[in-house]
Design an enzyme around this catalytic site. Structure first.
Site, PDB file in Angstrom:
ATOM      1  N   ASP A 231       0.846  -1.203   0.000  1.00  0.00           N
ATOM      2  CA  ASP A 231       0.000   0.000   0.000  1.00  0.00           C
ATOM      3  C   ASP A 231       0.880   1.252   0.000  1.00  0.00           C
ATOM      4  O   ASP A 231       0.372   2.370  -0.062  1.00  0.00           O
ATOM      5  CB  ASP A 231      -1.012  -0.012   1.154  1.00  0.00           C
ATOM      6  CG  ASP A 231      -0.357  -0.016   2.522  1.00  0.00           C
ATOM      7  OD1 ASP A 231       0.876  -0.203   2.603  1.00  0.00           O
ATOM      8  OD2 ASP A 231      -1.088   0.165   3.522  1.00  0.00           O
ATOM      9  N   SER A 232       2.216   1.049  -0.006  1.00  0.00           N
ATOM     10  CA  SER A 232       3.141   2.169  -0.248  1.00  0.00           C
ATOM     11  C   SER A 232       2.871   2.774  -1.621  1.00  0.00           C
ATOM     12  O   SER A 232       3.354   3.865  -1.925  1.00  0.00           O
ATOM     13  CB  SER A 232       4.600   1.690  -0.165  1.00  0.00           C
ATOM     14  OG  SER A 232       4.808   0.543  -0.966  1.00  0.00           O
TER      15      SER A 232
ATOM     16  N   ASP B 262      -0.940  -6.050  -0.223  1.00  0.00           N
ATOM     17  CA  ASP B 262      -1.335  -5.424   1.047  1.00  0.00           C
ATOM     18  C   ASP B 262      -2.833  -5.209   1.109  1.00  0.00           C
ATOM     19  O   ASP B 262      -3.445  -4.756   0.123  1.00  0.00           O
ATOM     20  CB  ASP B 262      -0.678  -4.034   1.154  1.00  0.00           C
ATOM     21  CG  ASP B 262       0.531  -4.034   2.074  1.00  0.00           C
ATOM     22  OD1 ASP B 262       0.619  -4.909   2.955  1.00  0.00           O
ATOM     23  OD2 ASP B 262       1.388  -3.150   1.894  1.00  0.00           O
TER      24      ASP B 262
ATOM     25  N   LYS C 244      -1.138  -9.352   2.743  1.00  0.00           N
ATOM     26  CA  LYS C 244      -0.322  -8.935   3.901  1.00  0.00           C
ATOM     27  C   LYS C 244      -1.154  -7.995   4.748  1.00  0.00           C
ATOM     28  O   LYS C 244      -1.853  -7.126   4.189  1.00  0.00           O
ATOM     29  CB  LYS C 244       0.968  -8.244   3.442  1.00  0.00           C
ATOM     30  CG  LYS C 244       1.794  -7.701   4.619  1.00  0.00           C
ATOM     31  CD  LYS C 244       3.223  -7.344   4.234  1.00  0.00           C
ATOM     32  CE  LYS C 244       3.402  -5.969   3.636  1.00  0.00           C
ATOM     33  NZ  LYS C 244       2.905  -4.843   4.489  1.00  0.00           N
TER      34      LYS C 244
ATOM     35  N   GLU D 111      -1.139  -5.607   8.570  1.00  0.00           N
ATOM     36  CA  GLU D 111      -0.329  -5.019   9.637  1.00  0.00           C
ATOM     37  C   GLU D 111      -1.015  -5.249  10.985  1.00  0.00           C
ATOM     38  O   GLU D 111      -2.210  -5.004  11.109  1.00  0.00           O
ATOM     39  CB  GLU D 111      -0.174  -3.504   9.412  1.00  0.00           C
ATOM     40  CG  GLU D 111       0.525  -3.155   8.122  1.00  0.00           C
ATOM     41  CD  GLU D 111       0.693  -1.639   7.910  1.00  0.00           C
ATOM     42  OE1 GLU D 111       0.334  -0.847   8.811  1.00  0.00           O
ATOM     43  OE2 GLU D 111       1.174  -1.264   6.829  1.00  0.00           O
TER      44      GLU D 111
ATOM     45  N   GLU E  95       9.539  -4.494  10.245  1.00  0.00           N
ATOM     46  CA  GLU E  95       9.971  -3.200   9.696  1.00  0.00           C
ATOM     47  C   GLU E  95      10.554  -2.300  10.780  1.00  0.00           C
ATOM     48  O   GLU E  95       9.918  -2.062  11.816  1.00  0.00           O
ATOM     49  CB  GLU E  95       8.790  -2.505   8.989  1.00  0.00           C
ATOM     50  CG  GLU E  95       9.193  -1.149   8.399  1.00  0.00           C
ATOM     51  CD  GLU E  95       8.212  -0.577   7.388  1.00  0.00           C
ATOM     52  OE1 GLU E  95       7.213  -1.245   7.057  1.00  0.00           O
ATOM     53  OE2 GLU E  95       8.469   0.561   6.937  1.00  0.00           O
TER      54      GLU E  95
HETATM   55  O1  KIV Z   1       3.648  -1.084   1.606  1.00  0.00           O
HETATM   56  C1  KIV Z   1       4.822  -1.485   1.571  1.00  0.00           C
HETATM   57  O2  KIV Z   1       5.578  -1.240   0.619  1.00  0.00           O
HETATM   58  C2  KIV Z   1       5.298  -2.282   2.694  1.00  0.00           C
HETATM   59  C3  KIV Z   1       6.773  -2.572   2.766  1.00  0.00           C
HETATM   60  C4  KIV Z   1       7.512  -1.365   3.120  1.00  0.00           C
HETATM   61  C5  KIV Z   1       7.083  -3.721   3.651  1.00  0.00           C
HETATM   62  O3  KIV Z   1       4.541  -2.658   3.529  1.00  0.00           O
END
Ligand code: KIV
Length: 271
Positions: A51-52, A90, A120, A122, A189
């Site tokens: 989600d970056s 994510d 993924k 969090e 992280e």
């Molecule tokens: O969203 C992302 O790119 C991430 C990584 C930094 C692990 O969660």
């Protein structure tokens, strides 16, 4: 097709075997078709559609505005390109916290509409019900502990996590819980290297580090950071493998000059 043309896809089982064999797992973020093709051909083991993308593709200051629809659009493009790498996507902020039923239906949408292999999320024990609900639908989960950017407002920034004893202990317990729930892997992280080492030695599932030292079972970086495309100030854990920003700027500036001067297109480039 001969056997030599068949590409063996990386799976959750491959992750487990790599941990057992002491073979490090390489992971990188990616969000589009053309770039994913290059990363897959370069031999990357796993691609994270993070989600970056809210920051590096959409220009938001945080990942919080990213929606499930955004994730699906980008992730489906990546999946269409990839032959070998494992693709994990994510779940964005608000799509799995709170209501476990909503969490499963969002995870199912992501799996169905992108063709990815895992999601993924969090967090730890506080979202236990969502972990269990998603896993019970047969969807593999990669956990994410330490600096979890969706909680930036709770943390008050993107600093090092789990420096203090109490937070380190909670992280350690959460890592064990994620393994007990049935997660196949966990991202660590921006935490002290000694803590990541302990977690990696204790868990039987692989840890993937980002700013967590080199004892993790694998590493992940955001591609715009490691290829020198990002204009942000980079944390010290990023190694810059290229300066693509200069390469692209130079190429586009040469193109601008050629168009202005009439040097492009030439007779050979015309019909
Ligand atoms: O969203 C992302 O790119 C991430 C990584 C930094 C692990 O969660």
């Amino acid at each position: 097709m001969s056997d030599s043309n068949i590409v063996k896809k990386v799976t959750t089982q491959t992750f487990q075997q790599m941990k057992q064999n002491g073979e490090k797992i390489s992971m990188i973020t990616c969000y589009d078709y053309s770039t994913a093709k290059i990363f897959d051909a370069a031999g990357i083991d796993a691609i994270l559609v993070g989600d970056s993308l809210g920051n590096v593709m959409m220009g938001y200051p945080t990942t919080l505005p990213v929606t499930v629809d955004n994730m699906i659009t980008y992730a489906a493009s990546v999946v269409r390109a990839v032959k070998r790498a494992f693709v994990v996507v994510d779940m964005p902020f608000g799509s799995y916290q709170g209501d476990p039923k909503l969490a499963v239906s969002n995870a199912v949408r992501i799996m169905k509409e992108t063709g990815c292999q895992a999601v993924k999320i969090e967090g730890g024990q506080e979202i236990e019900e969502s972990f269990k609900a998603i896993l019970s639908a047969g969807i593999p989960i990669m956990g994410h502990l330490g600096l979890t950017p969706q909680s930036v407002n709770k943390f008050g920034g993107y600093g090092l996590r789990a420096k203090a004893n109490e937070e380190a202990q909670t992280l350690f317990q959460n890592a064990q819980l994620l393994q007990d729930y049935g997660c196949f892997s966990v991202v660590l992280e921006k935490i002290p290297a000694h803590l990541a080492t302990e977690v990696s030695k204790t868990l039987t599932i692989p840890t993937i580090g980002i700013g967590a030292g080199n004892a993790c079972d694998g590493q992940v970086l955001v591609y715009q950071d490691m290829l020198g495309i990002s204009d942000m100030v980079l944390p010290k854990f990023v190694r810059k493998y290229a300066d693509l920003s200069s390469v692209i700027k130079n190429a586009v500036s040469n193109y601008v000059s050629d168009v202005k001067s009439g040097a492009f297109p030439s007779a050979e480039e015309s019909y």
